[in-house]
Design a protein around this motif. Structure first.
Motif, PDB file in Angstrom:
ATOM      1  N   LEU A 101       0.834  -1.191   0.000  1.00 31.64           N
ATOM      2  CA  LEU A 101       0.000   0.000   0.000  1.00 31.64           C
ATOM      3  C   LEU A 101       0.869   1.241   0.000  1.00 31.64           C
ATOM      4  O   LEU A 101       1.951   1.261   0.593  1.00 31.64           O
ATOM      5  CB  LEU A 101      -0.935   0.001   1.205  1.00 31.64           C
ATOM      6  N   GLY A 102       0.387   2.284  -0.659  1.00 33.68           N
ATOM      7  CA  GLY A 102       1.136   3.530  -0.743  1.00 33.68           C
ATOM      8  C   GLY A 102       1.990   3.573  -1.990  1.00 33.68           C
ATOM      9  O   GLY A 102       1.873   2.724  -2.886  1.00 33.68           O
ATOM     10  N   PRO A 103       2.873   4.556  -2.050  1.00 36.69           N
ATOM     11  CA  PRO A 103       3.702   4.727  -3.241  1.00 36.69           C
ATOM     12  C   PRO A 103       4.835   3.699  -3.311  1.00 36.69           C
ATOM     13  O   PRO A 103       5.443   3.358  -2.297  1.00 36.69           O
ATOM     14  CB  PRO A 103       4.253   6.144  -3.086  1.00 36.69           C
ATOM     15  N   VAL A 104       5.077   3.204  -4.521  1.00 35.71           N
ATOM     16  CA  VAL A 104       6.160   2.268  -4.779  1.00 35.71           C
ATOM     17  C   VAL A 104       6.970   2.856  -5.927  1.00 35.71           C
ATOM     18  O   VAL A 104       6.462   3.001  -7.041  1.00 35.71           O
ATOM     19  CB  VAL A 104       5.613   0.873  -5.187  1.00 35.71           C
ATOM     20  N   ALA A 105       8.216   3.208  -5.657  1.00 35.79           N
ATOM     21  CA  ALA A 105       9.093   3.786  -6.691  1.00 35.79           C
ATOM     22  C   ALA A 105       9.593   2.674  -7.613  1.00 35.79           C
ATOM     23  O   ALA A 105      10.127   1.667  -7.153  1.00 35.79           O
ATOM     24  CB  ALA A 105      10.261   4.503  -6.050  1.00 35.79           C
ATOM     25  N   ILE A 106       9.386   2.868  -8.902  1.00 35.78           N
ATOM     26  CA  ILE A 106       9.839   1.914  -9.917  1.00 35.78           C
ATOM     27  C   ILE A 106      10.829   2.646 -10.814  1.00 35.78           C
ATOM     28  O   ILE A 106      10.473   3.597 -11.500  1.00 35.78           O
ATOM     29  CB  ILE A 106       8.649   1.393 -10.763  1.00 35.78           C
ATOM     30  N   SER A 107      12.086   2.207 -10.783  1.00 37.78           N
ATOM     31  CA  SER A 107      13.103   2.866 -11.627  1.00 37.78           C
ATOM     32  C   SER A 107      14.095   1.855 -12.146  1.00 37.78           C
ATOM     33  O   SER A 107      14.155   0.743 -11.728  1.00 37.78           O
ATOM     34  CB  SER A 107      13.822   3.952 -10.852  1.00 37.78           C
TER      35      SER A 107
END
Length: 107
Positions: A101-107
């Motif tokens: 849950l919440g933001p998940v940084a994908i880079s």
């Protein structure tokens, strides 16, 4: 899973997720909706996750009030040719039994 592409992503990114029900902001008629209202709409319409290019969303929204998954795609430009490279990372999360849950940084 039911996914929503933010209006700041190329529509073609939908093609990267054929095993999922995926909609764009335009498909839903939600163009111009503010982020907090968008998060509420995600919950109301039973979306599992939002994909966005908005790096500020994770700092500007209260994810305790809106316990949804937001994949924040990070690339040097907002083009399909760059963002499609991140799709396998998102798919890895989508295969799990529970999304974070919440933001998940994908880079």
């Amino acid at each position: 899973m039911k996914l929503l592409l933010d209006e700041n992503l190329p529509k073609r990114l939908k093609e990267d997720f054929p095993d999922h029900e995926i909609f764009t902001i335009r498909d839903m008629g939600w163009n111009g909706v503010k982020d907090s209202q968008l998060l509420a709409l995600l919950q109301e319409h039973n979306f599992h996750a939002l994909l966005t290019f908005d790096k500020n969303m994770r700092y500007q929204q209260n994810f305790k009030a809106y316990p949804v998954t937001v994949f924040v795609l990070t690339a040097h430009i907002n083009s399909y040719s760059e963002l499609t490279k991140l799709s396998p990372l998102v798919k890895g999360y989508l295969k799990k039994s529970r999304l974070p849950l919440g933001p998940v940084a994908i880079s």
